[in-house]
Scaffold this motif. Structure first.
Motif, PDB file in Angstrom:
ATOM      1  N   ASP A  92       6.405   4.182  -8.631  1.00 55.85           N
ATOM      2  CA  ASP A  92       6.295   2.724  -8.567  1.00 55.85           C
ATOM      3  C   ASP A  92       5.529   2.282  -7.323  1.00 55.85           C
ATOM      4  N   LYS A  93       5.715   2.985  -6.215  1.00 53.60           N
ATOM      5  CA  LYS A  93       4.969   2.667  -4.995  1.00 53.60           C
ATOM      6  C   LYS A  93       3.463   2.815  -5.224  1.00 53.60           C
ATOM      7  N   LEU A  94       3.097   3.917  -5.891  1.00 54.27           N
ATOM      8  CA  LEU A  94       1.682   4.152  -6.194  1.00 54.27           C
ATOM      9  C   LEU A  94       1.158   3.087  -7.153  1.00 54.27           C
ATOM     10  N   ASP A  95       1.926   2.794  -8.205  1.00 48.79           N
ATOM     11  CA  ASP A  95       1.510   1.777  -9.170  1.00 48.79           C
ATOM     12  C   ASP A  95       1.325   0.423  -8.495  1.00 48.79           C
ATOM     13  N   ASP A  96       2.240   0.087  -7.591  1.00 46.08           N
ATOM     14  CA  ASP A  96       2.175  -1.196  -6.893  1.00 46.08           C
ATOM     15  C   ASP A  96       0.917  -1.282  -6.029  1.00 46.08           C
ATOM     16  N   PHE A  97       0.567  -0.174  -5.396  1.00 50.63           N
ATOM     17  CA  PHE A  97      -0.645  -0.121  -4.570  1.00 50.63           C
ATOM     18  C   PHE A  97      -1.873  -0.394  -5.433  1.00 50.63           C
ATOM     19  N   VAL A  98      -1.945   0.263  -6.588  1.00 53.41           N
ATOM     20  CA  VAL A  98      -3.092   0.097  -7.490  1.00 53.41           C
ATOM     21  C   VAL A  98      -3.139  -1.331  -8.035  1.00 53.41           C
ATOM     22  N   LYS A  99      -1.984  -1.870  -8.434  1.00 48.91           N
ATOM     23  CA  LYS A  99      -1.939  -3.229  -8.958  1.00 48.91           C
ATOM     24  C   LYS A  99      -2.387  -4.244  -7.907  1.00 48.91           C
ATOM     25  N   THR A 100      -2.051  -3.986  -6.651  1.00 47.63           N
ATOM     26  CA  THR A 100      -2.487  -4.877  -5.574  1.00 47.63           C
ATOM     27  C   THR A 100      -4.008  -4.873  -5.456  1.00 47.63           C
ATOM     28  N   LEU A 101      -4.628  -3.702  -5.581  1.00 46.93           N
ATOM     29  CA  LEU A 101      -6.084  -3.620  -5.541  1.00 46.93           C
ATOM     30  C   LEU A 101      -6.700  -4.384  -6.712  1.00 46.93           C
ATOM     31  N   MET A 126     -11.244  -1.847   3.426  1.00 45.12           N
ATOM     32  CA  MET A 126      -9.894  -1.789   3.986  1.00 45.12           C
ATOM     33  C   MET A 126      -9.720  -0.472   4.728  1.00 45.12           C
ATOM     34  N   THR A 127      -9.295  -0.556   5.974  1.00 42.84           N
ATOM     35  CA  THR A 127      -9.143   0.635   6.808  1.00 42.84           C
ATOM     36  C   THR A 127      -7.673   0.895   7.083  1.00 42.84           C
ATOM     37  N   PHE A 128      -7.242   2.130   6.798  1.00 42.91           N
ATOM     38  CA  PHE A 128      -5.845   2.526   6.986  1.00 42.91           C
ATOM     39  C   PHE A 128      -5.774   3.656   8.003  1.00 42.91           C
ATOM     40  N   TRP A 154      -5.484  -9.432   3.255  1.00 39.72           N
ATOM     41  CA  TRP A 154      -4.615  -8.839   4.273  1.00 39.72           C
ATOM     42  C   TRP A 154      -3.150  -9.025   3.909  1.00 39.72           C
ATOM     43  N   LYS A 155      -2.807 -10.211   3.449  1.00 39.11           N
ATOM     44  CA  LYS A 155      -1.421 -10.494   3.077  1.00 39.11           C
ATOM     45  C   LYS A 155      -0.986  -9.615   1.913  1.00 39.11           C
ATOM     46  N   ALA A 156      -1.871  -9.438   0.934  1.00 41.65           N
ATOM     47  CA  ALA A 156      -1.530  -8.622  -0.239  1.00 41.65           C
ATOM     48  C   ALA A 156      -1.314  -7.164   0.130  1.00 41.65           C
ATOM     49  N   MET A 157      -2.132  -6.647   1.062  1.00 43.28           N
ATOM     50  CA  MET A 157      -2.070  -5.217   1.402  1.00 43.28           C
ATOM     51  C   MET A 157      -1.108  -4.904   2.536  1.00 43.28           C
ATOM     52  N   SER A 158      -0.627  -5.917   3.232  1.00 41.02           N
ATOM     53  CA  SER A 158       0.147  -5.666   4.458  1.00 41.02           C
ATOM     54  C   SER A 158       1.377  -4.804   4.214  1.00 41.02           C
ATOM     55  N   HIS A 159       2.085  -5.008   3.104  1.00 40.05           N
ATOM     56  CA  HIS A 159       3.313  -4.230   2.884  1.00 40.05           C
ATOM     57  C   HIS A 159       3.019  -2.809   2.417  1.00 40.05           C
ATOM     58  N   HIS A 160       1.735  -2.496   2.151  1.00 45.70           N
ATOM     59  CA  HIS A 160       1.356  -1.118   1.815  1.00 45.70           C
ATOM     60  C   HIS A 160       0.829  -0.371   3.036  1.00 45.70           C
ATOM     61  N   GLY A 161       0.715  -1.070   4.148  1.00 44.03           N
ATOM     62  CA  GLY A 161       0.020  -0.527   5.309  1.00 44.03           C
ATOM     63  C   GLY A 161       0.477   0.848   5.755  1.00 44.03           C
ATOM     64  N   THR A 162       1.786   1.005   5.963  1.00 41.53           N
ATOM     65  CA  THR A 162       2.280   2.266   6.511  1.00 41.53           C
ATOM     66  C   THR A 162       2.126   3.437   5.539  1.00 41.53           C
ATOM     67  N   MET A 163       2.001   3.145   4.241  1.00 41.85           N
ATOM     68  CA  MET A 163       1.832   4.211   3.253  1.00 41.85           C
ATOM     69  C   MET A 163       0.389   4.341   2.780  1.00 41.85           C
ATOM     70  N   GLY A 164      -0.459   3.389   3.175  1.00 43.80           N
ATOM     71  CA  GLY A 164      -1.822   3.359   2.665  1.00 43.80           C
ATOM     72  C   GLY A 164      -2.607   4.624   2.918  1.00 43.80           C
ATOM     73  N   TYR A 165      -2.526   5.149   4.139  1.00 40.89           N
ATOM     74  CA  TYR A 165      -3.278   6.359   4.483  1.00 40.89           C
ATOM     75  C   TYR A 165      -2.840   7.528   3.611  1.00 40.89           C
ATOM     76  N   PHE A 166      -1.534   7.700   3.484  1.00 41.36           N
ATOM     77  CA  PHE A 166      -1.012   8.817   2.690  1.00 41.36           C
ATOM     78  C   PHE A 166      -1.417   8.681   1.219  1.00 41.36           C
ATOM     79  N   ILE A 167      -1.309   7.467   0.673  1.00 35.48           N
ATOM     80  CA  ILE A 167      -1.665   7.254  -0.728  1.00 35.48           C
ATOM     81  C   ILE A 167      -3.135   7.563  -0.962  1.00 35.48           C
TER      82      ILE A 167
END
Length: 237
Positions: A92-101, A126-128, A154-167
């Protein structure tokens, strides 16, 4: 059926017990566990003939396994593809990241089409960062520069920030290919930047190029069906 002709079927206990009024559902209830006698490595032998080929054969099998029409209708459906709750959370975390994009691309298109209906080109970078203490996402650049789009992205991606690099490290190419297939106007780049032992970054770049096409727009609209109806009506007249 001889031993050489035996067929082995593999399933989940949860699938069998989902139909509690049937023979197999009763057999594999927890209260009957002590009565079960597996032949080898959790295998159970049921002596039945070949699969049913006539309605009577099917009725006989239903009688044997105590399967009623009512049981089939009311019993819960259990998917053979079981996903554990933890794996589901990660997916779900991965799906949410893709849906945000997807949402970011849509928001850019909505804004650009207000003034550039004949076509537009836009890029969002976007830089992670790898280290979570930096904040995960370090910069967002939207071109042409639009403060409102930059803030909303920025607001849309902010809650993915800490996981963005790993994803992106694990699924960056999969995500880019998915978005390009889903939205043909989108191309992408994934750049890995290393400045030191701990300074590692991913740039994920989405390039949106849209050119207005009259025929394609007409075909995608409600007018396509209306024109078809009109042409058919003309033929009838």
């Amino acid at each position: 059926m001889s031993c050489q002709e035996m067929e082995i079927y593999e399933t989940y206990i949860s699938t069998l017990t989902a139909y509690p009024t049937t023979l197999l559902g009763i057999m594999f209830q927890e209260r009957n566990k002590a009565l079960l006698k597996p032949t080898d490595d959790n295998e159970y032998f049921i002596d039945r003939d070949d699969p049913a080929v006539t309605r009577r054969d099917l009725e006989d099998e239903c009688d044997y396994f105590q399967i009623s029409q009512n049981a089939l209708i009311t019993a819960p459906v259990v998917s053979s593809h079981q996903i554990s709750p933890i794996r589901k959370l990660v997916a779900d975390k991965l799906d949410d990241f893709v849906k945000t994009l997807e949402t970011i691309v849509t928001n850019i298109a909505i804004t650009m089409l207000k003034h550039h209906f004949r076509g537009f080109s836009s890029t969002v970078t976007m830089t992670f960062a790898q280290e979570s203490y930096i904040g995960g996402i370090t910069s967002i650049v939207v071109k042409p520069k639009t403060d409102a789009l930059t803030r909303s992205t920025w607001k849309a991606m902010s809650h993915h920030g800490t996981m963005g690099y790993f994803i992106l490290d694990q699924f960056g190419e999969n995500i880019g290919n998915y978005l390009s297939n889903l939205i043909p106007e989108v191309s992408w780049e994934l750049n890995h930047k290393i400045y030191g032992v701990r300074e590692r970054f991913y740039d994920f770049i989405l390039i949106i190029d849209y050119d207005f096409n009259r025929e394609r727009t007409l075909a995608d609209s409600c007018l396509a069906n209306r024109n078809s109806i009109n042409r058919n009506s003309s033929r009838l007249c």
